[in-house]
Enzyme design. Sequence first.
Site, short mmCIF file in Angstrom:
data_model
loop_
_atom_site.label_atom_id
_atom_site.label_comp_id
_atom_site.label_asym_id
_atom_site.label_seq_id
_atom_site.Cartn_x
_atom_site.Cartn_y
_atom_site.Cartn_z
N LYS A 1 18.92 48.33 36.25
CA LYS A 1 17.59 47.98 36.94
C LYS A 1 16.90 48.74 36.24
O LYS A 1 16.47 49.94 36.32
CB LYS A 1 17.58 48.42 38.43
N PRO A 2 15.96 47.96 35.41
CA PRO A 2 14.82 48.49 34.48
C PRO A 2 13.53 48.82 35.51
O PRO A 2 13.39 48.20 36.68
CB PRO A 2 14.42 47.56 33.31
N ALA A 3 12.58 49.85 34.96
CA ALA A 3 11.36 49.92 35.95
C ALA A 3 10.62 48.53 35.65
O ALA A 3 10.52 47.77 35.02
CB ALA A 3 10.54 50.88 35.03
N GLY B 1 14.33 59.62 36.08
CA GLY B 1 13.30 59.17 36.82
C GLY B 1 12.99 60.47 37.57
O GLY B 1 13.11 61.62 36.92
N GLU C 1 18.97 62.53 35.31
CA GLU C 1 17.83 63.23 34.40
C GLU C 1 16.61 63.03 34.95
O GLU C 1 16.20 61.99 35.14
CB GLU C 1 17.88 62.44 32.89
N LEU C 2 16.29 64.02 35.38
CA LEU C 2 15.09 64.04 36.51
C LEU C 2 14.00 64.76 35.88
O LEU C 2 13.56 64.86 34.64
CB LEU C 2 15.49 64.86 37.72
N ARG D 1 3.67 62.63 22.12
CA ARG D 1 4.82 61.82 22.00
C ARG D 1 4.53 61.10 23.29
O ARG D 1 4.57 61.47 24.30
CB ARG D 1 6.11 62.40 21.69
N CYS E 1 9.60 63.22 29.88
CA CYS E 1 9.78 64.23 30.57
C CYS E 1 10.20 65.51 29.57
O CYS E 1 10.05 66.53 30.18
CB CYS E 1 11.31 63.81 31.21
N GLU F 1 4.50 67.69 36.75
CA GLU F 1 4.35 66.86 35.41
C GLU F 1 3.22 66.42 35.25
O GLU F 1 2.71 65.43 36.24
CB GLU F 1 5.43 66.11 35.49
N SER G 1 14.79 65.57 21.14
CA SER G 1 15.79 64.27 21.24
C SER G 1 16.51 63.81 20.19
O SER G 1 15.73 63.68 19.16
CB SER G 1 14.97 63.24 21.93
#
Length: 490
Positions: free
Chosen positions: A185-187, A239, A261-262, A289, A295, A392, A452
């Site tokens: 399920k993409p955003a 997310g 991955e929060l 970036r 994140c 954030e 990354s």
Amino acid sequence: MSTNADERRVLEAVPTGLFIGGTWRAAANGATAKVEDPATGEVLTEVADAAPSDGMDALAAAHSAQPTIAALPPRQRSEILYRAYELLHERADDLALLMTMEMGKPVAEARGEVVYASEFLRWFAEEAVRIDGGYQVAPNGQTRFLTIRQPVGVCVFVTPWNFPLAMGTRKIAPAIAAGCASIIKPAPQTPLTMLAFAQVLADAGLPDGALNVINATDAGGVMEPIIRDGRARKISFTGSTPVGKKLLAQASEKVLRTSLELGGNASFIVLDDADVDAAVEGAMIAKMRNMGEACTAANRFYVQRGVAEEFTAKLAERMGGLKVGRGTEDGVNVGPLIDAKGRDKVTDLVADAVANGASVAIGGQAQDGPGYFYPPTVLTDVPANSRLNHEEIFGPVAPITVVDTEQQALDAANSTEFGLVNYVYTREINRALRIAENLESGMIGLNTGLVSNPAAPFGGVKESGLGREGGRVGIDEFLETKYVAIGYSG
């Protein structure tokens, strides 16, 4: 620079339905959702908006496809991934333009994401043929141990809007390599890039049902029944921490394998022996970036007093020289934020810091006009109690706090419930190792602003998540180890 004709052509080529069992289809209730250009606020197109019954159809399709993809020889799974890797490069310009239109990042940066995303396909194409097992003599010599590594089963993926292609390939590629069918399920802000990628995988020969894409604005209503059903055996989510905690609670009911991955709250530490020019260059990468909507973005800058004035001046100069605009325009470095909510949050965080005593070195005022733009901003004298030291930012704002000692910087960096990544600039090796070993995060950027890499394990500690994506350990998240005890009388 793209033309309106280019944009229309790219949009018209993208499927806008749900991708279930290898077929494009409308939502069961006929619902659609608008996809907006964040640079203009205009509607680009509409996509099918899944109902709960569509989600269950996707689960059934993935469950039916699971034996097929698990039975594919590793080399065949590898070749599917490698063909998809090649197709991404062939379609890179169109994918980059599509990503810019729905997400906002400049086209050049979007092209970089296509390359980054494709590397997950190539990396896990190579890992697919290296899934191993083992044979061992029991300590007493009376039995033999055989270990077999098998796919965990149907996987459920939920991805964010900020890297609409790479966040998908980072999950889908190891799943295919391991032999797992999946649902993603993409955003809702950025479904188009993932729909285009689903077509890439279909064209690469992925079996029907091995990947299912469901766009859903009612994420909870569609995803919760899938998670609680029991046929899915793993969930991987990227997310926010609050949503991740809810999914973790739901996954516990069926004891699903979970990767999360929060949120992040990365510190960027510049010690007094650092190469200041290199630190500024790294700060521009770590902060800017994706317009700061990452994140891994540097969220808090702790600069030792001996270099604070020089670092701040040079960073403000670099930030002030960036061009803000629609990402399809020539020379643009900074696109819009994702939506009005995102821009308003950044505006509020800066206002809170200034109200508490911070000074604006550059930027600091949201732009008028269409689109959700916010200028690159540097703040100084930022108080510890400012909200942007604890939340954030997800925007192009660099808050700088001056520290006197290495320990003060370390304590400040660790004073958060998050632990995804931290950045450190120093030229002294013992100092570098000491502070890296004591920072509470899953990743460290030591004299670099970019961590990354598909070949490296990505993930955090504390409330930044569970598990690792990428690297040699990335495929482990999608495999179970089965032990066979063999009687032996030789």
